[in-house]
Scaffold this motif. Structure first.
Motif: not given
Length: 540
Positions: A434-443, A521-525
């Motif tokens: 939960e300290d990390y975040g995820v970026i999902i990128l669509t090109v 980017l926020r944590a746990n997001w």
């Protein structure tokens, strides 16, 4: 009674005077924000058949010249020895330009002062002020304008020079290296340029970051932008040069003696295929090792077996020749084998631990390295020496929210001279999911071309790099909260790296496209983002 009356009257008079004085204090008025205004020019602007020795520009208020050597651009270029401009360090209502040499016949000259002219009191600049005259019978009136853009960096540097060279019988590919341009402009502190008072014709156009301010393209230090075809006037009117730094032409710099086991060979350009050959006769126990420095453009020559040397002679292979260099001991620096861990206290889930050394490492004894987790269980790992011999890479599988103790005993690492490490230890913790975040990128893009994506942190450093996927969708896991940027490199030759251009070979740099908006980017997001390439770069 009379005394009391006089006393009271005196007090009333004092109050009256004080009150009146307060009402009469001047406010000073609003601050002056109007730049100086030219009220007279002698000879007048756009004078033809110019044959004067002096130009006088008179303004409506006292002015000063600021950064005149940087801001003033003359087109065509004039040497500083050909004219004198005043005032230099005083204030005046007039600017005088005195010519100390003759001018070319039938040429339109422009003095572009940029923002050099300021009023004396409030420093209000008279921006983009220029004065034009012709030594011929007419003023050339064509112009060419546009903006410059850096090929790789998101932000473009200011003060970029834009040059035009007439395509005539004297022009060739070497002209920009040895001959000054006929027309010149500068973006000053912006990215916009405008070349004015140009004669109809065909021109080579380049933009350069003129570091030496000599109007020539110095390949080793200047950035350059060019077009594949010449510019035709009056047809062309708007251009966008793309600036890039070429790989410098290869050359060796002067070797530097460090101490009795270390010599540094600095270089410019790409050292691939270039050799350092020791030609001095040395004892049988003499040995050496060459590594590439990770911080500087240099090769490190490490040697042992000869504590005292008078000199060492080397043959250095260059572009077209071999040069001989003699290295003699001078001002030796003291060094010793020291180590430091790449991480202390915390390590991110996808990071790799390394043990960095001050001297080249040639052997690892894995049995002297131990890793234990939070339960004191042995953690398996792999170890290797980096290609430039300056670190030991210790790779092990980590789990989230765990704790690791790493211990490195003597004889775990052996350097080129047989020395080893002292006992080294560090303790590292991993974060919770939960300290990390995820970026999902669509090109989103039109057409088909090869590319790769780089995720950047707030400082512009590369955090992750991913190659093209068929569905153009990318997931970046285990990211720390923060601000991120995205760029795409159109990988023309599919070598998975950005390649610069070359003027003489007429090769443009590979295209770099930045996503306009930054990603917070926020944590746990999980942050979903879309990178629409065509909307970001409508020029495509």
């Amino acid at each position: 009674m009379r005394k009391h009356f006089v006393f009271i009257l005196g007090i009333l008079l004092s109050l009256s005077v004080s009150h009146c004085a307060k009402r009469g204090v001047p406010t000073g008025g609003s601050k002056d924000s109007i730049p100086p205004v030219l009220i007279k020019a002698n000879p007048p602007q756009n004078t033809t058949l110019f044959d004067n020795k002096k130009i006088t520009l008179e303004f409506d208020e006292y002015i000063k010249l600021k950064d005149i050597s940087i801001q003033l651009i003359t087109s065509p270029p004039l040497e500083s020895s050909q004219y004198k401009i005043s005032p230099q360090s005083t204030v005046s209502k007039k600017v005088e330009i005195r010519f100390l040499d003759s001018l070319k016949p039938n040429v339109t000259y422009t003095f572009n002062f940029g923002s050099a002219i300021e009023d004396f009191n409030e420093n209000n600049p008279l921006t983009f002020f220029s004065y034009t005259f012709s030594t011929g019978t007419m003023i050339d009136s064509l112009f060419l304008e546009g903006t410059v853009k850096d090929a790789y960096e998101k932000e473009t540097e200011p003060f970029i020079s834009v040059h035009l060279y007439p395509i005539d019988s004297t022009y060739n590919d070497s002209t920009i290296f040895i001959k000054k341009p006929f027309y010149i402009s500068n973006t000053l502190d912006s990215v916009y340029f405008k070349l004015q008072n140009i004669k109809a014709g065909t021109y080579e156009m380049i933009a350069i970051k003129d570091v030496a301010k000599n109007y020539f393209f110095d390949q080793n230090i200047d950035k350059i932008g060019f077009f594949d075809k010449p510019i035709k006037l009056p047809m062309d009117s708007l251009k966008f040069p793309i600036l890039f730094k070429e790989i410098p032409n290869f050359d060796w710099s002067r070797p530097q003696y460090i101490n009795d086991h270390h010599i540094v060979f600095g270089y410019y350009g790409d050292p691939t295929g270039k050799e350092i050959e020791l030609v001095s006769e040395m004892p049988k126990d003499f040995k050496y090792l060459i590594t590439k420095n990770t911080q500087k453009d240099s090769l490190d020559f490490w040697f042992s077996g000869s504590k005292i040397i008078d000199s060492l002679v080397f043959n250095l292979s260059g572009r077209d020749s071999v040069q001989q260099k003699v290295v003699k001991p001078v001002r030796p620096e003291i060094d010793s084998l020291e180590f430091r861990f790449s991480h202390y206290g915390k390590i991110d889930f996808l990071d790799t631990l390394s043990l960095e050394a001050t001297l080249p490492i040639v052997k690892i004894n894995k049995e002297f390295i131990e890793i234990r987790d939070i339960d004191s269980l042995i953690v398996p790992f792999t170890s290797s020496i980096s290609s430039n011999k300056n670190k030991i890479i210790i790779d092990f599988k980590k789990t989230l929210d765990d704790f690791y103790s790493i211990r490195v005993l003597p004889n775990a690492a052996i350097d080129f001279w047989g020395a080893t490490n002292d006992t080294l230890a560090t303790k590292l913790g991993t974060k919770k999911i939960e300290d990390y975040g995820v970026i999902i990128l669509t090109v989103e893009l039109n057409g088909f071309y090869n590319y790769f994506i780089e995720l950047l942190d707030s400082k512009g450093e590369i955090v992750r790099k991913v190659l093209k996927e068929e569905n153009n969708r990318y997931t970046f896991n285990y990211l720390n909260p923060g601000i991120y940027g995205v760029r795409m490199i159109k990988d023309r030759n599919q070598n998975n790296k950005w390649d610069t251009g070359n003027y003489l070979k007429k090769i443009q740099p590979e295209e770099v496209i930045y996503m306009t908006d930054e990603i917070t980017l926020r944590a746990n997001w999980d942050q979903n983002e879309t990178f629409n390439v065509e909307e970001t770069n409508p020029d495509l």
